[in-house]
Design a protein around this motif. Structure first.
Motif, short mmCIF file in Angstrom:
data_model
loop_
_atom_site.label_atom_id
_atom_site.label_comp_id
_atom_site.label_asym_id
_atom_site.label_seq_id
_atom_site.Cartn_x
_atom_site.Cartn_y
_atom_site.Cartn_z
N ALA A 69 38.71 -73.61 -5.91
CA ALA A 69 38.88 -72.15 -5.96
C ALA A 69 38.32 -71.49 -4.71
O ALA A 69 37.46 -72.06 -4.02
CB ALA A 69 38.17 -71.61 -7.19
N ALA A 70 38.78 -70.29 -4.44
CA ALA A 70 38.26 -69.50 -3.30
C ALA A 70 36.81 -69.12 -3.57
O ALA A 70 36.41 -68.97 -4.73
CB ALA A 70 39.11 -68.25 -3.13
N PRO A 71 36.02 -68.92 -2.50
CA PRO A 71 34.64 -68.47 -2.71
C PRO A 71 34.63 -67.12 -3.44
O PRO A 71 35.50 -66.28 -3.19
CB PRO A 71 34.09 -68.30 -1.28
CG PRO A 71 35.02 -69.07 -0.39
CD PRO A 71 36.35 -69.10 -1.08
N PRO A 72 33.66 -66.91 -4.35
CA PRO A 72 33.67 -65.69 -5.18
C PRO A 72 33.83 -64.38 -4.40
O PRO A 72 34.61 -63.52 -4.84
CB PRO A 72 32.33 -65.75 -5.92
CG PRO A 72 32.00 -67.21 -5.96
CD PRO A 72 32.57 -67.81 -4.71
N PHE A 207 30.35 -59.86 2.70
CA PHE A 207 28.95 -60.21 2.96
C PHE A 207 27.95 -59.49 2.06
O PHE A 207 26.81 -59.92 1.94
CB PHE A 207 28.60 -59.94 4.43
CG PHE A 207 29.49 -60.71 5.37
CD1 PHE A 207 29.49 -62.10 5.36
CD2 PHE A 207 30.36 -60.06 6.23
CE1 PHE A 207 30.32 -62.82 6.20
CE2 PHE A 207 31.20 -60.76 7.07
CZ PHE A 207 31.18 -62.14 7.06
N ASP A 208 28.36 -58.37 1.47
CA ASP A 208 27.41 -57.59 0.68
C ASP A 208 27.83 -57.54 -0.79
O ASP A 208 27.87 -56.47 -1.40
CB ASP A 208 27.28 -56.16 1.25
CG ASP A 208 26.83 -56.17 2.71
OD1 ASP A 208 26.32 -57.22 3.17
OD2 ASP A 208 26.99 -55.15 3.40
N SER A 209 28.17 -58.70 -1.33
CA SER A 209 28.53 -58.73 -2.74
C SER A 209 27.65 -59.75 -3.48
O SER A 209 28.07 -60.40 -4.44
CB SER A 209 30.02 -59.07 -2.92
OG SER A 209 30.27 -60.34 -2.37
N ASN A 210 26.41 -59.88 -3.00
CA ASN A 210 25.46 -60.81 -3.62
C ASN A 210 25.06 -60.38 -5.02
O ASN A 210 25.01 -59.18 -5.30
CB ASN A 210 24.15 -60.83 -2.81
CG ASN A 210 24.24 -61.73 -1.60
OD1 ASN A 210 25.03 -62.64 -1.58
ND2 ASN A 210 23.42 -61.46 -0.61
N LEU A 217 17.62 -66.80 -4.70
CA LEU A 217 17.80 -68.21 -4.32
C LEU A 217 17.68 -68.35 -2.80
O LEU A 217 17.02 -69.27 -2.29
CB LEU A 217 19.16 -68.73 -4.81
CG LEU A 217 19.55 -70.14 -4.36
CD1 LEU A 217 18.50 -71.15 -4.81
CD2 LEU A 217 20.91 -70.53 -4.90
N PHE A 218 18.29 -67.43 -2.08
CA PHE A 218 18.16 -67.44 -0.62
C PHE A 218 16.67 -67.37 -0.25
O PHE A 218 16.19 -68.09 0.62
CB PHE A 218 18.89 -66.24 0.00
CG PHE A 218 20.38 -66.42 0.16
CD1 PHE A 218 21.10 -67.25 -0.67
CD2 PHE A 218 21.07 -65.71 1.13
CE1 PHE A 218 22.48 -67.41 -0.53
CE2 PHE A 218 22.44 -65.86 1.29
CZ PHE A 218 23.15 -66.70 0.45
N GLY A 219 15.96 -66.49 -0.94
CA GLY A 219 14.52 -66.31 -0.68
C GLY A 219 13.76 -67.61 -0.90
O GLY A 219 12.95 -68.02 -0.07
N ALA A 220 14.05 -68.28 -2.03
CA ALA A 220 13.35 -69.53 -2.35
C ALA A 220 13.65 -70.59 -1.31
O ALA A 220 12.75 -71.31 -0.84
CB ALA A 220 13.76 -70.01 -3.74
N GLU A 251 26.71 -73.22 -6.84
CA GLU A 251 27.95 -73.37 -6.06
C GLU A 251 28.03 -72.33 -4.95
O GLU A 251 28.85 -72.43 -4.07
CB GLU A 251 29.19 -73.23 -6.97
CG GLU A 251 29.18 -74.09 -8.22
CD GLU A 251 28.73 -75.52 -7.95
OE1 GLU A 251 29.13 -76.08 -6.91
OE2 GLU A 251 27.95 -76.06 -8.75
N ASP A 252 27.19 -71.31 -5.05
CA ASP A 252 27.38 -70.13 -4.23
C ASP A 252 26.26 -69.94 -3.20
O ASP A 252 25.61 -68.91 -3.15
CB ASP A 252 27.47 -68.94 -5.21
CG ASP A 252 27.94 -67.69 -4.52
OD1 ASP A 252 28.46 -67.80 -3.41
OD2 ASP A 252 27.76 -66.61 -5.12
N THR A 253 26.04 -70.97 -2.37
CA THR A 253 25.02 -70.86 -1.33
C THR A 253 25.66 -70.56 0.03
O THR A 253 24.99 -70.56 1.06
CB THR A 253 24.18 -72.14 -1.23
OG1 THR A 253 25.06 -73.25 -1.21
CG2 THR A 253 23.21 -72.26 -2.37
#
Ligand code: AMP
Ligand code: MN
Length: 341
Positions: A69-72, A207-210, A217-220, A251-253
């Motif tokens: 599938a496409a990235p979210p 880029f701004d749909s986190n 998770l990015f922080g960790a 899946e979303d890193t």
């Protein structure tokens, strides 16, 4: 079966011949399948949908099939939900257009070789697997090549088509960061904006749909960043336990790898994503002349000078050491080139 690699450079007239051949092949066929590499990125999805909308505007029957599938963040763009996700191409088609894919097995879609294959790609080392092959290593995104085909087809540059070409260029240049950018990239983007693309809207959606979990998770992951090679190389790693405790989706890193390069001194990043205890998805990014594609190729992967990836098997300390050995060398070579040595 051994395949010959298509030439890495071509003259303007060779490009024009390839474009004309592909245009004629598409115009004389009706049912067209479009595929791209597994785990499609913005350039795969943008290139495919731009091509699909253009061919549909010319009255063709078009189906897109991808292994994954496409990235979210791309799901909200026109046509993305219509993409079929399958491991095998079924049905009758007069041609299969494979975009942004250096060899046919990278599609992860079986059965494509039954069709008349049109291979359009900008990855160095493309295997030339098509009945028609057009390789342009100077294109910053495969979407730039699709733009050329669309022009040659004389298809209308609708806002949907323009938006998808822009998505391909924006994402494959790392938001206009990579050395693959040429004056032509901006010529094309100018035409796309004139056709109605809204750059801030596209950038915000991608880029701004986190989710907050993803940001945590990015922080960790980033708080456990390790620096090597005198601070020039950043090493980051994620495993499922980390994702679960941060509340992010494993899946979303996507996108995480680009953040260490925002530090001035960091010249290259390697990101290890654990698949299981003995298998890692490795992503690499670099600045300027540091060639991380050469490193990825050494481990059976590929990509571009400033963005590449591969999958490596082994225990983490050993995999890490192997990659780092090559990366430190690549950084040294890149610095030598950068200094004109
Ligand atoms: P990624 O780090 O997954 O975003 O990939 C960066 C670039 O490397 C993209 O152009 C990918 O198409 C390419 N790439 C990633 N993994 C592989 C692989 N296993 N083989 C060939 N190219 C790859
Ligand atoms: Mn690409």
């Amino acid at each position: 079966m051994p395949q010959t690699t298509v030439p890495t450079t071509s003259t303007t007239s060779e490009h024009a011949e390839n474009i004309a051949r592909i245009r004629d092949a598409l115009l004389s066929r009706q049912r067209i399948l479009i595929s791209s590499h597994a785990r499609p990125d913005g350039d795969s999805i943008g290139s495919q949908l731009a091509m699909a909308y253009a061919l549909k505007a010319l009255g063709k029957d078009v189906t897109i099939v991808n292994k994954d599938a496409a990235p979210p963040p791309l799901m909200a763009f026109p046509g993305v939900p219509t993409i079929l996700v399958a491991e095998r191409a079924e049905g009758e088609y007069d041609a299969a257009v494979v975009l942004e894919c250096s060899d046919l097995t990278r599609t992860g879609v079986e059965g494509l070789d039954r069709y008349f294959l049109i291979n359009i790609d900008h990855h160095p080392g493309n295997a030339g697997f098509g009945a028609l092959n057009w390789f342009n290593g100077d294109a910053a995104a495969c979407a730039e090549m699709v733009f050329d085909i669309i022009e040659a087809l004389d298809a209308p540059l609708t806002v949907e088509i323009a938006t998808h070409v822009y998505v391909g260029i924006l994402t494959d240049t790392g938001s206009f960061h990579y050395s693959s950018i040429t004056p032509r990239t901006f010529d094309i983007c100018r035409r796309l904006v004139e056709a109605g693309v809204d750059p801030p809207k596209v950038a915000r959606s991608i880029f701004d749909s986190n989710s907050l979990g993803r940001l945590k998770l990015f922080g960790a992951v980033l708080s456990s960043i390790e620096l090597e090679d005198g601070g020039r190389l950043a090493v980051v790693r994620v495993d499922r336990a980390m994702a679960a405790s941060a509340g992010g989706n494993y899946e979303d890193t996507e996108g995480l790898i680009n953040l260490p390069l925002t530090v001035r001194e960091i010249q290259a990043v390697v990101f290890f994503k654990e698949i299981d205890a003995r298998e890692f998805r490795v992503s690499m990014r670099s600045k300027g002349d540091i060639d991380v594609c050469a490193v990825a190729k050494h481990f059976g992967g590929g990509g571009h000078k400033n963005a590449s990836g591969c999958t490596v098997r082994g225990a983490y300390p050993e995999v890490r050491a192997r990659l780092l050995r090559d990366l430190v060398e690549a950084i040294q070579r890149g610095r030598a080139v950068g200094q004109g040595a």
